[in-house]
Design an enzyme around this catalytic site. Structure first.
Site: not given
Ligand code: AMP
Length: 395
Positions: A39, A202, A351, A374
């Protein structure tokens, strides 16, 4: 407006305040070192461009971790300041606090060039989008640059509210531009066939992404623990695999919507008697009642790789199994290699999948490795993010 279009004359001698996403993973033990510098590395071109265009001062803002508005030395940006100084070959002064009165004095000193403000999330006003904090930050600079795509889904003071104080003087950095361009290609004009690979833990976490993908893609390859609710919804045995009732009902709805047969599910698995235990081949679709699925099996890898080979556009989010454990990483690594071998426009976001691509050594063979976790998923869902809107149109 974009930083790259800003003329040198417009930047010369100006103080630039710039938001980056230096939220890097740190080692768990002291001395805390950065375990993946990607990053920061991806922010370097923007930093260099600001300095090369003649800015007199560069004030950097970032968050690190979730200190929840309190000072916590565990989340200090000190390792980032050190890494940046080495990488840029210049002094990087870390301020005691982002709102320390000393910052202004520091900026008066002729020898000060680059200042990194201490973790902005040490201040409670950041996540509350506090106007006074935005104003204070804005008082440090003449021009605002936002290169923090990974934080652009947040309505926070340094990402969102600050734009109110830079009307006509707010610019997108180079990484922000690259992220928007790459993700927009997926949304606006994807070359067909478009194949998405969605995995992870999930269904409920990614339901909006899955719904959006159902509209955009020709084929949706499902892997990871995400696959078991879909299998169960089709009456297949999933044994002790991760699989909640809520996820089964969401999967059922998606399967009902899938009139064109876009959704593809695993045909076989690698299982185990316990989480992270010895790997057991599971050659059929059904998983024995005393076992849990922890990776996709060889038939699935082959079938998914065949779909990937035909694709002209690929989006990948979420690992195909418990890839952190070598015994269950083959599915994820094979998908990374299969995507890397294509000439398709390929984007990986999120991620864990980015970590998996780094681990596979294939990062340079993807068209774009998104730095936003996100943020990239939200951008795909909505085609916009608050931090980007604010940069474009103000607040
Ligand atoms: P996500 O953040 O939703 O992309 O989920 C990523 C996490 O899901 C990783 O930590 C994986 O180890 C985990 N995961 C993927 N597949 C499985 C599986 N079959 N069983 C348990 N965990 C899994």
């Amino acid at each position: 407006m974009q930083l790259k279009d800003l003329k040198d004359a417009e930047l010369k001698g100006k103080k630039v305040i710039a938001r980056f996403d230096f939220n890097v993973p740190l080692s768990k033990t002291e001395p805390r070192t950065i375990t993946d510098t990607s990053r920061i590395d991806m922010a370097i071109p923007t930093i260099r461009m600001i300095l090369e265009k003649g800015a007199s001062k560069l004030i950097l803002i970032s968050h690190l971790g979730r200190p929840d508005g309190e000072v916590n030395p565990k989340y200090s940006l000190e390792p980032v300041a050190e890494y940046l100084a080495n990488k840029l070959g210049t002094d990087v002064i870390l301020s005691a606090s982002a709102i320390d009165n000393g910052v202004k004095n520091l900026l008066q000193l002729p020898e000060t060039k680059v200042v990194l403000l201490e973790n902005i999330r040490f201040i409670a006003g950041e996540e509350k989008n506090d106007q006074a904090l935005s104003e204070k930050l804005a008082s440090y600079g003449d021009i605002y640059v936002n290169d923090a795509f990974g934080a652009a889904h947040r309505k926070h003071a340094s990402v969102y509210g600050i734009n109110a104080f830079f009307k006509g003087r707010a610019y997108a950095g180079l990484l922000m531009k690259k992220e928007i361009d790459s993700l927009s290609t997926l949304l606006d004009k994807p070359a067909k066939p478009f194949v998405a690979v969605i995995g992870g833990a999930k269904v409920s976490d990614k339901i909006k992404t899955l719904e959006k993908m159902m509209v955009l893609v020709d084929t949706l390859l499902i892997g990871g623990a995400m696959a078991y609710p879909f299998l169960k919804a089709k009456g297949i045995e999933v044994g002790k695999s991760l699989c909640s009732d809520e996820d089964v009902s969401l999967a059922k709805q998606l399967l009902m919507q899938d009139k064109g047969g876009k959704i593809q599910l695993p045909k076989d698995h690698v299982a185990s008697l316990e989480f992270g235990g010895a790997p057991l081949p599971c050659p059929g679709t059904n998983i024995p009642s005393d076992q849990m699925g922890l990776d996709i099996g060889p038939l699935t890898i082959a079938a998914y790789s065949d779909h990937i080979k035909t694709a002209k556009t690929i989006f990948w989010n979420g690992p195909m199994g418990l890839f952190e454990n070598k015994d269950f990483s083959k599915g994820t690594m094979s998908i990374a290699h299969a995507i890397a071998e294509t000439k398709a426009f390929s984007v990986v976001g999120g991620g864990d999948s980015v970590a998996a691509v780094q681990q596979s050594g294939e990062a340079q063979n993807f068209s774009h490795v998104s730095t936003g976790g996100g943020a990239s998923l939200e951008y795909i869902e909505r085609g916009e993010l608050p931090g980007i809107q604010a940069l474009k149109y103000g607040v």
